[in-house]
Write a protein that holds these residues in place. Structure first.
Motif, PDB file in Angstrom:
ATOM      1  N   SER A   1      55.913  45.042  48.009  1.00  0.00           N
ATOM      2  CA  SER A   1      56.957  45.600  47.877  1.00  0.00           C
ATOM      3  C   SER A   1      56.872  46.651  49.166  1.00  0.00           C
ATOM      4  CB  SER A   1      56.322  46.468  46.859  1.00  0.00           C
ATOM      5  OG  SER A   1      54.871  47.075  46.927  1.00  0.00           O
ATOM      6  N   TYR A   2      57.827  47.683  48.891  1.00  0.00           N
ATOM      7  CA  TYR A   2      58.287  48.374  50.364  1.00  0.00           C
ATOM      8  C   TYR A   2      56.473  49.338  50.743  1.00  0.00           C
ATOM      9  CZ  TYR A   2      59.315  52.203  52.917  1.00  0.00           C
ATOM     10  OH  TYR A   2      59.182  54.004  53.975  1.00  0.00           O
ATOM     11  N   SER A   3      55.908  49.918  49.634  1.00  0.00           N
ATOM     12  CA  SER A   3      54.729  51.304  49.335  1.00  0.00           C
ATOM     13  C   SER A   3      53.570  50.118  49.574  1.00  0.00           C
ATOM     14  CB  SER A   3      54.946  51.733  48.080  1.00  0.00           C
ATOM     15  OG  SER A   3      54.685  50.689  46.468  1.00  0.00           O
ATOM     16  N   MET A   4      54.023  48.919  49.258  1.00  0.00           N
ATOM     17  CA  MET A   4      52.422  47.889  49.486  1.00  0.00           C
ATOM     18  C   MET A   4      52.408  47.802  51.104  1.00  0.00           C
ATOM     19  SD  MET A   4      51.506  44.008  48.058  1.00  0.00           S
ATOM     20  CE  MET A   4      51.540  44.081  47.013  1.00  0.00           C
ATOM     21  N   LEU A   5      53.452  47.755  51.782  1.00  0.00           N
ATOM     22  CA  LEU A   5      53.863  47.378  53.118  1.00  0.00           C
ATOM     23  C   LEU A   5      52.850  48.376  53.746  1.00  0.00           C
ATOM     24  CD1 LEU A   5      56.640  44.600  53.788  1.00  0.00           C
ATOM     25  CD2 LEU A   5      53.880  44.147  54.366  1.00  0.00           C
ATOM     26  N   LEU A   6      54.131  49.397  53.702  1.00  0.00           N
ATOM     27  CA  LEU A   6      53.603  50.851  54.222  1.00  0.00           C
ATOM     28  C   LEU A   6      52.454  51.399  54.282  1.00  0.00           C
ATOM     29  CD1 LEU A   6      54.566  53.453  55.549  1.00  0.00           C
ATOM     30  CD2 LEU A   6      54.744  54.679  52.781  1.00  0.00           C
TER      31      LEU A   6
ATOM     32  N   LEU B   1      46.391  49.048  59.017  1.00  0.00           N
ATOM     33  CA  LEU B   1      45.654  48.325  59.926  1.00  0.00           C
ATOM     34  C   LEU B   1      46.238  49.025  61.348  1.00  0.00           C
ATOM     35  CD1 LEU B   1      47.108  45.279  57.317  1.00  0.00           C
ATOM     36  CD2 LEU B   1      44.393  46.076  57.949  1.00  0.00           C
ATOM     37  N   LYS B   2      46.470  50.185  61.211  1.00  0.00           N
ATOM     38  CA  LYS B   2      47.385  50.039  62.312  1.00  0.00           C
ATOM     39  C   LYS B   2      48.348  49.990  62.950  1.00  0.00           C
ATOM     40  CE  LYS B   2      43.211  52.846  63.102  1.00  0.00           C
ATOM     41  NZ  LYS B   2      42.277  53.495  61.781  1.00  0.00           N
ATOM     42  N   VAL B   3      49.179  49.094  62.010  1.00  0.00           N
ATOM     43  CA  VAL B   3      50.194  48.427  62.772  1.00  0.00           C
ATOM     44  C   VAL B   3      51.304  49.046  62.203  1.00  0.00           C
ATOM     45  CG1 VAL B   3      51.943  46.025  62.246  1.00  0.00           C
ATOM     46  CG2 VAL B   3      49.067  46.615  62.679  1.00  0.00           C
ATOM     47  N   PRO B   4      52.786  49.799  63.078  1.00  0.00           N
ATOM     48  CA  PRO B   4      53.951  49.796  62.536  1.00  0.00           C
ATOM     49  C   PRO B   4      54.379  49.208  61.706  1.00  0.00           C
ATOM     50  CG  PRO B   4      53.497  49.945  64.927  1.00  0.00           C
ATOM     51  CD  PRO B   4      52.689  48.445  64.807  1.00  0.00           C
ATOM     52  N   PHE B   5      54.872  50.011  60.744  1.00  0.00           N
ATOM     53  CA  PHE B   5      55.781  49.459  59.548  1.00  0.00           C
ATOM     54  C   PHE B   5      56.820  48.362  59.672  1.00  0.00           C
ATOM     55  CE2 PHE B   5      59.029  49.150  56.064  1.00  0.00           C
ATOM     56  CZ  PHE B   5      57.900  49.019  54.993  1.00  0.00           C
ATOM     57  N   MET B   6      57.262  48.756  60.280  1.00  0.00           N
ATOM     58  CA  MET B   6      58.595  47.280  60.641  1.00  0.00           C
ATOM     59  C   MET B   6      57.907  46.500  61.352  1.00  0.00           C
ATOM     60  SD  MET B   6      61.047  49.010  59.886  1.00  0.00           S
ATOM     61  CE  MET B   6      62.287  47.920  60.710  1.00  0.00           C
ATOM     62  N   ILE B   7      57.194  46.926  62.444  1.00  0.00           N
ATOM     63  CA  ILE B   7      56.350  45.286  62.808  1.00  0.00           C
ATOM     64  C   ILE B   7      55.885  44.778  61.859  1.00  0.00           C
ATOM     65  CG2 ILE B   7      54.564  44.417  64.585  1.00  0.00           C
ATOM     66  CD1 ILE B   7      56.899  45.001  65.788  1.00  0.00           C
TER      67      ILE B   7
END
Length: 87
Positions: free
Chosen positions: A49-54, A60-66
């Motif tokens: 889900s969106y919230s899980m990835l966010l 993980l200090k990775v930009p969300f879109m990446i």
């Protein structure tokens, strides 16, 4: 097109290991249970889900879109992006 489950879980595991985090540390940083992180990495969780990835992107200090590209592009196209995404 669905996400190829094992690939996105392996991507999360690779990023976690790159950051030097244990599953417990990632779980603590995201608010997920360690067993939930394990199930993600082992391909037992399907569509993130969106919230899980966010939450994962922040921990993980990775930009969300990446991270979204990493998970969905690789999952949809079956192309390995490991090593190609600047993290």
């Amino acid at each position: 097109m669905g996400v190829r489950v094992m690939q996105w879980g392996q991507s999360i595991k690779a990023l976690r290991e790159l950051r030097g985090l244990s599953q417990r540390e990632l779980a603590d940083a995201t608010g997920f249970d360690r067993s939930y992180i394990n199930s993600i990495e082992n391909g037992k969780r399907k569509y993130p889900s969106y919230s899980m990835l966010l939450r994962l992107s922040k921990a993980l200090k990775v930009p969300f879109m990446i991270l979204m590209l990493y998970v969905y592009y690789e999952g949809a196209h079956g192309e390995e992006l490991h090593g190609q995404i600047p993290v």
